[in-house]
Structures are given as structure tokens and as C-alpha cells.
Design a protein around this motif. Structure first.
Motif, PDB file in Angstrom:
ATOM      1  N   HIS A   6       0.852  -1.187   0.000  1.00 56.80           N
ATOM      2  CA  HIS A   6       0.000   0.000   0.000  1.00 56.80           C
ATOM      3  C   HIS A   6       0.889   1.239   0.000  1.00 56.80           C
ATOM      4  N   THR A   7       0.521   2.225  -0.805  1.00 55.78           N
ATOM      5  CA  THR A   7       1.300   3.452  -0.908  1.00 55.78           C
ATOM      6  C   THR A   7       0.387   4.655  -0.707  1.00 55.78           C
ATOM      7  N   PHE A   8       0.863   5.614   0.072  1.00 54.63           N
ATOM      8  CA  PHE A   8       0.125   6.841   0.345  1.00 54.63           C
ATOM      9  C   PHE A   8       1.057   8.030   0.142  1.00 54.63           C
ATOM     10  N   LYS A   9       0.499   9.157  -0.273  1.00 52.99           N
ATOM     11  CA  LYS A   9       1.263  10.403  -0.409  1.00 52.99           C
ATOM     12  C   LYS A   9       1.278  11.123   0.936  1.00 52.99           C
ATOM     13  N   VAL A  96      -3.147  12.981  14.172  1.00 51.34           N
ATOM     14  CA  VAL A  96      -3.088  14.341  14.693  1.00 51.34           C
ATOM     15  C   VAL A  96      -3.761  15.236  13.662  1.00 51.34           C
ATOM     16  N   LYS A  97      -4.011  16.468  14.030  1.00 51.00           N
ATOM     17  CA  LYS A  97      -4.706  17.372  13.128  1.00 51.00           C
ATOM     18  C   LYS A  97      -3.910  17.530  11.830  1.00 51.00           C
ATOM     19  N   GLY A  98      -4.517  17.126  10.745  1.00 52.45           N
ATOM     20  CA  GLY A  98      -3.904  17.275   9.433  1.00 52.45           C
ATOM     21  C   GLY A  98      -2.933  16.185   9.042  1.00 52.45           C
ATOM     22  N   GLY A  99      -2.727  15.186   9.882  1.00 46.15           N
ATOM     23  CA  GLY A  99      -1.753  14.175   9.501  1.00 46.15           C
ATOM     24  C   GLY A  99      -1.634  13.044  10.495  1.00 46.15           C
ATOM     25  N   VAL A 100      -0.417  12.538  10.596  1.00 39.12           N
ATOM     26  CA  VAL A 100      -0.154  11.381  11.436  1.00 39.12           C
ATOM     27  C   VAL A 100       1.147  11.611  12.203  1.00 39.12           C
ATOM     28  N   GLN A 101       1.216  11.070  13.420  1.00 40.32           N
ATOM     29  CA  GLN A 101       2.425  11.134  14.227  1.00 40.32           C
ATOM     30  C   GLN A 101       2.912   9.718  14.457  1.00 40.32           C
ATOM     31  N   VAL A 102       4.209   9.516  14.197  1.00 42.07           N
ATOM     32  CA  VAL A 102       4.832   8.207  14.328  1.00 42.07           C
ATOM     33  C   VAL A 102       5.961   8.321  15.351  1.00 42.07           C
ATOM     34  N   ARG A 103       6.020   7.357  16.287  1.00 39.17           N
ATOM     35  CA  ARG A 103       7.104   7.340  17.263  1.00 39.17           C
ATOM     36  C   ARG A 103       7.879   6.041  17.110  1.00 39.17           C
ATOM     37  N   LEU A 112       2.130  15.263   7.161  1.00 39.23           N
ATOM     38  CA  LEU A 112       0.840  15.780   6.741  1.00 39.23           C
ATOM     39  C   LEU A 112       0.240  14.834   5.707  1.00 39.23           C
ATOM     40  N   MET A 113      -1.014  14.461   5.911  1.00 41.18           N
ATOM     41  CA  MET A 113      -1.704  13.540   5.012  1.00 41.18           C
ATOM     42  C   MET A 113      -3.185  13.879   4.993  1.00 41.18           C
ATOM     43  N   PRO A 114      -3.853  13.529   3.892  1.00 39.43           N
ATOM     44  CA  PRO A 114      -5.317  13.652   3.897  1.00 39.43           C
ATOM     45  C   PRO A 114      -5.931  12.696   4.921  1.00 39.43           C
ATOM     46  N   LYS A 115      -7.100  13.049   5.400  1.00 37.27           N
ATOM     47  CA  LYS A 115      -7.748  12.280   6.466  1.00 37.27           C
ATOM     48  C   LYS A 115      -7.994  10.826   6.061  1.00 37.27           C
ATOM     49  N   LYS A 116      -8.450  10.602   4.846  1.00 36.93           N
ATOM     50  CA  LYS A 116      -8.753   9.244   4.389  1.00 36.93           C
ATOM     51  C   LYS A 116      -7.480   8.384   4.341  1.00 36.93           C
ATOM     52  N   SER A 117      -6.396   8.939   3.801  1.00 33.77           N
ATOM     53  CA  SER A 117      -5.123   8.215   3.743  1.00 33.77           C
ATOM     54  C   SER A 117      -4.569   7.975   5.133  1.00 33.77           C
ATOM     55  N   ARG A 118      -4.701   8.967   5.985  1.00 31.82           N
ATOM     56  CA  ARG A 118      -4.212   8.843   7.365  1.00 31.82           C
ATOM     57  C   ARG A 118      -4.901   7.691   8.084  1.00 31.82           C
TER      58      ARG A 118
END
Length: 128
Positions: A6-9, A96-103, A112-118
């Protein structure tokens, strides 16, 4: 486990995105100023606009998150040492707002990612 790829922008965090896109827009502004000064369409002007379009395509097209088997791969534009995260070492992935946080290893990364992709990315990363 889902073995499909799976690939996301994505775009980097807000501060980095603003800096990178500001430099890219600076090239466009140089082209516009040159065009307004000469009021003629010359080949250097076409070259400047071409460079702007190529940079936009590269910045949008090369920043991808790929989930392949048990790896999350965050590709970048210039740095070829991509962020490769084995899913079993992933400490946290949250929306998170507007994207994703990875630890990973105590380091936080925001993208930053679209909500659906996130949402799809989070579901795929958490479902081993």
C-alpha cells in the motif's frame, strides 16, 4: 497478515513543508517578475516555469509512505536514507490534526496527510 503493498502520499511536518514550498514558489516568483519585466515569452522564462513544474511534480510524487509486509517506508525527495520502520518496532502511530504522528525509538515524526489516507495508514500499521 496482509501481504499486499500500500502506498500513500504525504508531506513533511508543517514547518518543513512551509520552507520547502516557499523555496519552490520563489522560483515561480522569479519567473513571473522576469515575464513582467520583459513582457515577452523567451526561452529562459519557459525554462524557469518548466523547472517550477518539475519541482512541484517531484515534491508531490516522491514523498510516499509504503507499507510492504512488515515494513513502513517513508521515502523522501533528496535524502536517499529513507525512514524504514519495522512494524513490530513501531511504538506509536496516532492521528493528529492534518496528519499522522509516528514514534520510533523515542523520536517523534509528523507527516501531513489527507484524512482518508491517514486513517487507512493507521489501520494498516496497527493490524499486523
Amino acid at each position: 497478515m496482509n501481504n499486499s503493498k500500500h502506498t500513500f502520499k504525504y508531506q513533511p511536518n508543517l514547518a518543513s513543508s512551509l520552507i520547502v514550498w516557499s523555496w519552490t514558489l520563489l522560483i515561480l516568483m522569479i519567473g513571473i517578475v522576469w515575464w513582467l519585466e520583459t513582457l515577452k515569452l523567451k526561452w529562459p522564462l519557459v525554462l524557469i516555469f518548466g523547472i517550477f513544474i518539475v519541482l512541484c511534480v517531484v515534491q508531490i510524487g516522491l514523498r510516499q509512505v509504503t507499507i510492504d509486509r512488515n515494513l513502513m517506508i517513508f521515502s523522501t525527495v533528496l535524502n536517499r536514507s529513507w525512514l524504514v520502520i519495522p512494524r513490530d518496532q513501531l511504538e506509536l502511530i496516532t492521528a493528529v490534526k492534518g496528519g499522522v504522528q509516528v514514534r520510533i525509538d523515542g523520536n517523534d515524526y509528523r507527516f501531513l496527510m489527507p484524512k482518508k489516507s491517514r486513517n487507512q495508514l493507521i489501520n494498516l500499521a496497527q493490524n499486523n
